[in-house]
Design a protein around this motif. Structure first.
Motif, PDB file in Angstrom:
ATOM      1  N   CYS A 268    -151.319   2.235 -75.063  1.00 29.62           N
ATOM      2  CA  CYS A 268    -152.032   1.114 -75.685  1.00 29.62           C
ATOM      3  C   CYS A 268    -151.075  -0.009 -76.068  1.00 29.62           C
ATOM      4  CB  CYS A 268    -152.822   1.600 -76.897  1.00 29.62           C
ATOM      5  SG  CYS A 268    -154.271   2.603 -76.455  1.00 29.62           S
ATOM      6  N   GLU A 269    -149.831   0.322 -76.374  1.00 31.57           N
ATOM      7  CA  GLU A 269    -148.849  -0.715 -76.641  1.00 31.57           C
ATOM      8  C   GLU A 269    -148.576  -1.534 -75.379  1.00 31.57           C
ATOM      9  OE1 GLU A 269    -147.344  -1.879 -79.312  1.00 31.57           O
ATOM     10  OE2 GLU A 269    -148.568  -0.559 -80.579  1.00 31.57           O
ATOM     11  N   LYS A 270    -148.492  -0.852 -74.220  1.00 31.79           N
ATOM     12  CA  LYS A 270    -148.315  -1.564 -72.955  1.00 31.79           C
ATOM     13  C   LYS A 270    -149.511  -2.451 -72.664  1.00 31.79           C
ATOM     14  CE  LYS A 270    -145.279   1.536 -70.323  1.00 31.79           C
ATOM     15  NZ  LYS A 270    -145.133   2.269 -69.046  1.00 31.79           N
ATOM     16  N   LEU A 271    -150.720  -1.916 -72.883  1.00 35.04           N
ATOM     17  CA  LEU A 271    -151.926  -2.694 -72.629  1.00 35.04           C
ATOM     18  C   LEU A 271    -151.989  -3.923 -73.534  1.00 35.04           C
ATOM     19  CD1 LEU A 271    -154.463   0.265 -72.323  1.00 35.04           C
ATOM     20  CD2 LEU A 271    -153.668  -1.184 -70.463  1.00 35.04           C
ATOM     21  N   THR A 273    -149.462  -5.535 -74.840  1.00 35.13           N
ATOM     22  CA  THR A 273    -148.455  -6.508 -74.418  1.00 35.13           C
ATOM     23  C   THR A 273    -148.954  -7.349 -73.252  1.00 35.13           C
ATOM     24  OG1 THR A 273    -146.689  -5.002 -75.130  1.00 35.13           O
ATOM     25  CG2 THR A 273    -146.086  -6.768 -73.598  1.00 35.13           C
ATOM     26  N   GLN A 274    -149.703  -6.729 -72.332  1.00 33.66           N
ATOM     27  CA  GLN A 274    -150.211  -7.431 -71.158  1.00 33.66           C
ATOM     28  C   GLN A 274    -151.583  -8.048 -71.392  1.00 33.66           C
ATOM     29  OE1 GLN A 274    -148.436  -7.891 -68.424  1.00 33.66           O
ATOM     30  NE2 GLN A 274    -146.715  -6.674 -69.177  1.00 33.66           N
ATOM     31  N   GLU A 275    -152.118  -7.909 -72.607  1.00 32.66           N
ATOM     32  CA  GLU A 275    -153.444  -8.426 -72.956  1.00 32.66           C
ATOM     33  C   GLU A 275    -154.505  -7.903 -71.999  1.00 32.66           C
ATOM     34  OE1 GLU A 275    -153.634 -12.600 -73.535  1.00 32.66           O
ATOM     35  OE2 GLU A 275    -152.219 -12.610 -75.205  1.00 32.66           O
ATOM     36  N   THR A 276    -154.472  -6.597 -71.780  1.00 32.92           N
ATOM     37  CA  THR A 276    -155.456  -5.927 -70.940  1.00 32.92           C
ATOM     38  C   THR A 276    -156.030  -4.739 -71.700  1.00 32.92           C
ATOM     39  OG1 THR A 276    -153.707  -4.580 -69.924  1.00 32.92           O
ATOM     40  CG2 THR A 276    -154.352  -6.589 -68.772  1.00 32.92           C
ATOM     41  N   GLY A 277    -157.133  -4.224 -71.187  1.00 35.01           N
ATOM     42  CA  GLY A 277    -157.758  -3.043 -71.749  1.00 35.01           C
ATOM     43  C   GLY A 277    -158.103  -2.068 -70.637  1.00 35.01           C
ATOM     44  N   ALA A 278    -158.101  -0.787 -70.944  1.00 33.91           N
ATOM     45  CA  ALA A 278    -158.365   0.241 -69.944  1.00 33.91           C
ATOM     46  C   ALA A 278    -159.860   0.464 -69.794  1.00 33.91           C
ATOM     47  CB  ALA A 278    -157.676   1.548 -70.330  1.00 33.91           C
ATOM     48  N   ARG A 301    -166.483  -0.116 -72.224  1.00 32.08           N
ATOM     49  CA  ARG A 301    -165.885  -1.435 -72.368  1.00 32.08           C
ATOM     50  C   ARG A 301    -164.372  -1.297 -72.270  1.00 32.08           C
ATOM     51  NH1 ARG A 301    -170.124  -2.793 -71.489  1.00 32.08           N
ATOM     52  NH2 ARG A 301    -171.618  -4.060 -72.649  1.00 32.08           N
ATOM     53  N   PRO A 302    -163.655  -2.333 -71.839  1.00 30.55           N
ATOM     54  CA  PRO A 302    -162.195  -2.237 -71.855  1.00 30.55           C
ATOM     55  C   PRO A 302    -161.691  -2.034 -73.275  1.00 30.55           C
ATOM     56  CG  PRO A 302    -162.917  -4.492 -71.382  1.00 30.55           C
ATOM     57  CD  PRO A 302    -164.120  -3.634 -71.316  1.00 30.55           C
ATOM     58  N   MET A 303    -160.802  -1.063 -73.462  1.00 28.18           N
ATOM     59  CA  MET A 303    -160.319  -0.700 -74.789  1.00 28.18           C
ATOM     60  C   MET A 303    -158.815  -0.483 -74.753  1.00 28.18           C
ATOM     61  SD  MET A 303    -163.311   2.056 -75.806  1.00 28.18           S
ATOM     62  CE  MET A 303    -162.394   2.626 -77.231  1.00 28.18           C
ATOM     63  N   VAL A 336    -157.870  -1.395 -65.132  1.00 25.94           N
ATOM     64  CA  VAL A 336    -157.707  -2.219 -66.333  1.00 25.94           C
ATOM     65  C   VAL A 336    -158.430  -3.541 -66.122  1.00 25.94           C
ATOM     66  CG1 VAL A 336    -155.509  -1.164 -66.977  1.00 25.94           C
ATOM     67  CG2 VAL A 336    -155.527  -3.195 -65.522  1.00 25.94           C
ATOM     68  N   GLU A 337    -158.792  -4.176 -67.226  1.00 26.20           N
ATOM     69  CA  GLU A 337    -159.433  -5.485 -67.200  1.00 26.20           C
ATOM     70  C   GLU A 337    -158.781  -6.370 -68.253  1.00 26.20           C
ATOM     71  OE1 GLU A 337    -163.618  -5.240 -67.671  1.00 26.20           O
ATOM     72  OE2 GLU A 337    -163.926  -3.924 -65.946  1.00 26.20           O
ATOM     73  N   ALA A 338    -158.876  -7.668 -68.023  1.00 28.07           N
ATOM     74  CA  ALA A 338    -158.306  -8.618 -68.972  1.00 28.07           C
ATOM     75  C   ALA A 338    -158.991  -8.472 -70.334  1.00 28.07           C
ATOM     76  CB  ALA A 338    -158.458 -10.046 -68.452  1.00 28.07           C
TER      77      ALA A 338
END
Length: 494
Positions: A268-271, A273-278, A301-303, A336-338
Motif C-alpha cells: 500500500c505504501e508503493k500504491l 507513492t504512485q497514486e494508484t489503487g489495487a 473499488r480501487p483501494m 491497478v487503477e489511478a
C-alpha cells in the motif's frame, strides 16, 4: 559516461516488426501481409519477405495486392500489440546496456558507451544481437556510430558501422533522406542537385540556412557528431509486488494473516507513492514441498488502505492447505487503477466504504460481475430508461430524472380485454382475468418512438400514457395507441 570516453550509439531497425510478431504467434508459409483501414479502403500495413518478392509494398490497396498475388494471406493489423512488442524488445535490449530508448514505431536506440568490452568488443556485440534476433524470427538492421543520427542512417540505409571519428566517411554516399528529413525537404534538395550526405556537407551553409531554416543543418551536425543528441531511456513500469521469506515454516491462519498484514503495509505504501489503487490482489503462499497456494481478491473499488483490505483476505486464507508449512509469501497487485489524492471534506464517506467492502465480500463468493445495479439511461422510452451494470465497475453519478412518475414494475404491454377505443381510460375493464373500475386517472403523457433505434415494438406510432388508480387498490400504468385505437397495461406502481 566517464570523461574522455568516446560515445557509441547503436540503432536497431525492425522493418517488418508487425508481420514478424504476427507470424511468431501463428506461423504461415508464403506471402503474408497485415492490413489496416485507411482512406476508405483496406491497405497493406506490413508484409513479410515473400510478399515483398511478389512485388507488393506498404500502403498498396489490399484489392490490388490480391490481384498481383492471389496466394496472399492476411490478417488485420494490431498497432497496440505491436507497441507492446516493441516495449518487450526494449526490455530484451537492456542486456547490452542500461540506456535503451524507443526509435519511431519500429526501432530501438542504445547508448553502448563503455559496455561493448563486456561482450568482447563492438563487432562481437553486434553479432550477438543479430544472431539472437534471427533465432527469434525477427528481421533487424543494425547501425553503429558516434551519434544517434549516424546510427539511425546506417541502420535504415545500408546496415553497417562507422569507425570512431569517421562518421562522414561512412555516411557520405547515403541519400539525404538518411538525415531524418521530411519528404518535402528531400525533394527540394534533390532539385538543387544535393542528393547525398556528402553533397550536403560540402555545400555552403548560409544559403541552405536561409532557404530551409536551421533544422536542416542541425540534422546534418547531429549525424556527423557536431551537435549532441540525447538518448532518453524509458522507465520500467512500477512493479506492485512484495515478498516475505520466513525463517521457519508457518501454517496457522493467524500467522498467515500477520504475514499478509506486513506485505499489505509495504504494498500500500508503493500504491500510495504512485497514486494508484489495487483492484485485483494475488497472494501466493509457497509451501516447503515447493507447491503453491494462491488467494485472489477482487475489490469493488480501487483501494490502498491495508487496514480495510486485510479482513477481506480472511475467508480465502481459511481455505488454504498449508501442508507441512509455508516458507514464503508473495503479494502482488495484478490490476491497478489511478487513485489520485483527493481533498478531504467534512462529508463522511464511511457509508460508501462499508458498501464497497460488502460488495467485495459478497463478490468473493458469487463473483463481482453478479452483483448488479440499475443506472439511468438517456432515453424517454420506458423499456430503455435504465441499464443494468455490475456494481463494482460502475458509479451512480447521475440521478434519475423524469417529468412524470414511473412505475416500479414495468413489463411487456398487456392488452385490455374488451373493445376499448375511446381516447380516455375506460371506466370498467378486465386485465389478467380480473375486473377493475377506474377511480382516478391522470394523463396523458405522450411518448413518441425513437426513430434512430431498431425497435419493432415502437414502430406502430406514439403512445399516450395514463396513471390509473382502481377502486380495487391497484395503481396501473396504461397507454393508448391513437393510430390503432387500443389500450394496454405496461406497468404497476407500488
Amino acid at each position: 559516461m566517464f570523461d574522455g570516453m568516446q560515445r557509441r550509439v547503436v540503432s536497431i531497425w525492425f522493418p517488418r516488426l508487425a508481420s514478424d510478431r504476427a507470424l511468431r504467434l501463428r506461423p504461415l508459409e508464403g506471402p503474408f501481409a497485415l492490413t489496416h483501414h485507411h482512406a476508405n479502403t483496406n491497405r497493406i500495413h506490413c508484409l513479410n519477405s515473400a510478399a515483398e518478392r511478389a512485388g507488393l509494398s506498404r500502403g498498396m490497396p489490399f484489392s490490388d495486392a490480391r490481384a498481383f498475388c492471389p496466394d496472399l494471406q492476411s490478417r488485420p493489423a494490431d498497432p497496440r500489440g505491436d507497441l507492446r512488442f516493441q516495449h518487450t524488445l526494449r526490455r530484451w535490449a537492456l542486456r547490452y546496456c542500461p540506456w535503451v530508448g524507443l526509435e519511431d514505431e519500429d526501432g530501438l536506440v542504445l547508448d553502448i558507451s563503455g559496455s561493448a568490452h563486456l561482450f568482447g568488443g563492438e563487432s562481437a556485440l553486434l553479432m550477438d544481437m543479430r544472431q539472437r534476433l534471427l533465432r527469434a524470427g525477427i528481421t533487424a538492421q543494425i547501425g553503429l556510430g558516434d551519434s544517434r543520427g549516424a546510427a539511425w542512417a546506417l541502420a535504415r540505409h545500408g546496415e553497417g558501422a562507422a569507425e570512431v571519428g569517421k562518421a562522414l566517411e561512412a555516411l557520405k554516399d547515403l541519400p539525404v533522406s538518411a538525415l531524418r528529413l521530411d519528404e518535402k525537404t528531400t525533394v527540394a534538395l534533390g532539385r538543387l542537385g544535393l542528393r547525398t550526405i556528402n553533397d550536403l556537407a560540402n555545400a555552403a551553409r548560409a544559403p541552405l540556412t536561409r532557404r530551409f531554416g536551421p533544422s536542416l543543418l542541425m540534422r546534418l551536425d547531429q549525424a556527423l557528431g557536431g551537435q549532441p543528441e540525447q538518448i532518453t531511456p524509458l522507465k520500467d513500469p512500477p512493479h506492485y509486488g512484495v515478498r516475505l521469506t520466513l525463517p521457519e515454516p508457518i501454517g496457522i491462519n493467524s500467522d498467515v494473516m500477520e504475514g499478509t498484514s506486513r506485505l499489505l503495509t509495504q504494498l500500500c505504501e508503493k500504491l500510495k507513492t504512485q497514486e494508484t489503487g489495487a483492484r485485483i490482489l494475488a497472494l501466493t503462499l509457497r509451501r516447503v514441498d515447493q507447491d503453491s497456494q494462491q488467494v485472489e481478491l477482487r475489490l469493488a473499488r480501487p483501494m490502498r488502505d491495508a487496514a480495510r483490505i486485510l479482513p477481506l483476505f480472511e475467508r480465502g486464507i481459511k481455505d488454504v492447505d498449508a501442508g507441512y508449512g509455508i516458507d514464503q509469501m508473495r503479494l502482488e497487485a495484478v490490476q491497478v487503477e489511478a487513485m489520485p489524492v483527493q481533498q478531504l471534506s467534512h462529508v463522511s464517506t464511511g457509508g460508501k466504504d462499508r458498501l464497497d467492502d460488502l460488495i467485495t465480500r459478497i463478490g468473493t463468493r458469487i463473483g463481482l460481475e453478479n452483483i448488479q445495479r440499475f443506472l439511468p439511461s438517456d432515453s424517454h422510452i420506458p423499456e430503455r430508461g435504465f441499464i443494468i451494470s455490475p456494481a463494482a465497475y460502475s458509479t451512480p453519478d447521475s440521478a434519475w430524472s423524469t417529468i412524470r412518475p414511473r412505475p416500479l414494475h414495468i413489463f411487456p404491454p398487456n392488452p385490455l380485454m374488451g373493445a376499448h377505443t375511446a381516447a380516455k381510460p375506460p371506466k370498467h375493464f378486465r386485465w389478467r382475468r380480473m375486473s377493475f373500475s377506474t377511480a382516478r386517472a391522470s394523463g396523458p403523457e405522450r411518448i413518441a418512438p425513437e426513430w434512430w433505434l431498431e425497435d419493432d415494438t415502437w414502430r406502430s406510432g406514439v403512445r399516450d400514457y395514463w396513471c390509473v388508480e382502481t377502486r380495487q387498490g391497484r395503481r396501473l400504468w396504461l397507454f393508448f395507441t391513437p393510430q390503432s385505437p387500443s389500450w394496454y397495461v405496461q406497468g404497476e406502481f407500488a
